[in-house]
Design a protein around this motif. Structure first.
Motif, short mmCIF file in Angstrom:
data_model
loop_
_atom_site.label_atom_id
_atom_site.label_comp_id
_atom_site.label_asym_id
_atom_site.label_seq_id
_atom_site.Cartn_x
_atom_site.Cartn_y
_atom_site.Cartn_z
N ASN A 128 0.83 -1.21 0.00
CA ASN A 128 0.00 0.00 0.00
C ASN A 128 0.86 1.26 0.00
O ASN A 128 0.51 2.26 -0.64
CB ASN A 128 -0.93 -0.01 1.22
N LEU A 129 1.98 1.22 0.72
CA LEU A 129 2.88 2.37 0.73
C LEU A 129 3.48 2.59 -0.65
O LEU A 129 3.48 3.73 -1.16
CB LEU A 129 3.99 2.15 1.76
N LEU A 130 3.95 1.53 -1.29
CA LEU A 130 4.52 1.67 -2.63
C LEU A 130 3.46 2.12 -3.62
O LEU A 130 3.72 2.98 -4.48
CB LEU A 130 5.13 0.34 -3.08
N HIS A 131 2.25 1.57 -3.51
CA HIS A 131 1.15 1.95 -4.39
C HIS A 131 0.88 3.45 -4.29
O HIS A 131 0.73 4.16 -5.30
CB HIS A 131 -0.10 1.16 -4.02
N PHE A 132 0.82 3.97 -3.06
CA PHE A 132 0.55 5.38 -2.85
C PHE A 132 1.66 6.25 -3.45
O PHE A 132 1.39 7.26 -4.12
CB PHE A 132 0.41 5.67 -1.36
N LEU A 133 2.91 5.87 -3.25
CA LEU A 133 4.02 6.64 -3.79
C LEU A 133 4.05 6.59 -5.32
O LEU A 133 4.32 7.60 -5.98
CB LEU A 133 5.35 6.12 -3.23
N MET A 134 3.74 5.41 -5.89
CA MET A 134 3.79 5.26 -7.34
C MET A 134 2.66 6.02 -8.04
O MET A 134 2.77 6.36 -9.22
CB MET A 134 3.76 3.78 -7.73
N ARG A 135 1.58 6.27 -7.33
CA ARG A 135 0.48 7.04 -7.92
C ARG A 135 0.82 8.53 -7.99
O ARG A 135 0.13 9.29 -8.67
CB ARG A 135 -0.80 6.82 -7.11
N ARG A 136 1.88 8.93 -7.29
CA ARG A 136 2.28 10.34 -7.31
C ARG A 136 3.79 10.45 -7.53
O ARG A 136 4.52 10.96 -6.67
CB ARG A 136 1.86 11.00 -6.00
N PRO A 137 4.29 9.94 -8.64
CA PRO A 137 5.74 9.95 -8.88
C PRO A 137 6.28 11.37 -9.01
O PRO A 137 5.56 12.29 -9.41
CB PRO A 137 5.88 9.18 -10.19
N ASP A 138 7.55 11.52 -8.64
CA ASP A 138 8.24 12.81 -8.72
C ASP A 138 7.55 13.88 -7.89
O ASP A 138 7.68 15.08 -8.17
CB ASP A 138 8.37 13.27 -10.18
N THR A 139 6.82 13.48 -6.87
CA THR A 139 6.13 14.41 -5.97
C THR A 139 6.58 14.15 -4.55
O THR A 139 6.57 13.00 -4.09
CB THR A 139 4.60 14.22 -6.06
#
Length: 223
Positions: free
Chosen positions: A156-167
């Protein structure tokens, strides 16, 4: 996946919350239609579980107003009724699926996963960022041809980060979306889990995907 449960039967709502959390969902619960409409309109959810018979505002009215506000998160209706007209009404108003109480919990989980795969909101089946590929429906992560085994929280943590790359995303925002808005523990738990992720998605591959932005939070590099 982040799920909102709008259910006035407190024991049932708590049961659903515990069960979904054990299956890797991040769950928020409200017990009346007014609060459910407000929260679903103000925050982003991957799916909404909505009871029909609710205090404050009927489930049909909640659903209708959500669609009027262009909130397109998939909605699964829960009802104690089993008449075909209730099912037709729910679907005509914009529901994506329904379950009749009492229901099988594994079926609820399977229906929610299916809904996120076929939601009307345009989204790829797999998310790609930072050289990684994440399949939300299958809960699988790959780097190249190598599958990476993650715990539900890590996923879930990776999913959340990948949905907002470079942010750059703050710890508090990560806690709200990956843990729980009511989480009262030490926010250093985010740092701990970022460390777990790095050991799995980066170190074996000689990459550095997640950047620490000192005093602010973390950023997943899409390169």
């Amino acid at each position: 996946m982040r799920v909102l449960v709008i259910e006035d039967e407190v024991p049932l709502a708590q049961l659903v919350q515990r069960g979904l959390s054990k299956n890797g969902f991040v769950v928020e619960v409200v017990h009346n239609g007014v609060d459910g409409l407000w929260l679903a309109s103000e925050e982003a959810f991957d799916a909404i579980v909505l009871d029909i018979m609710l205090p404050g505002m009927h489930g049909y009215d909640v659903l209708r107003r959500l669609r009027e506000r262009e909130v397109w998160a998939p909605v699964l209706m829960l009802t104690a009724k089993d008449g075909e007209f209730d099912q037709v009404d729910a679907l005509d108003l914009g529901a994506d699926d329904y379950l009749t109480k009492p229901f099988s919990f594994p079926v609820l989980v399977a229906r929610l996963r299916a809904l996120t795969r076929r939601t009307p909101v345009s989204r790829p089946i797999a998310i790609r960022a930072g050289g990684l590929q994440l399949d939300p429906a299958a809960a699988r992560v790959h780097r190249g041809d190598t599958e990476i085994d993650l715990t539900p929280r890590e996923f879930n943590l990776l999913h959340f980060l990948m949905r907002r790359p470079d942010t750059t995303i703050s710890k508090s925002e990560i806690l709200q979306h990956v843990w729980d808005p009511a989480f009262e523990g030490d926010d250093n738990v985010v740092e701990v889990y970022v460390g777990y992720l790095r050991r799995k998605i980066d170190r074996p591959f000689g990459t550095d995907t997640i950047t620490t932005v000192r005093g602010v939070g973390y950023r997943l590099e899409d390169s």
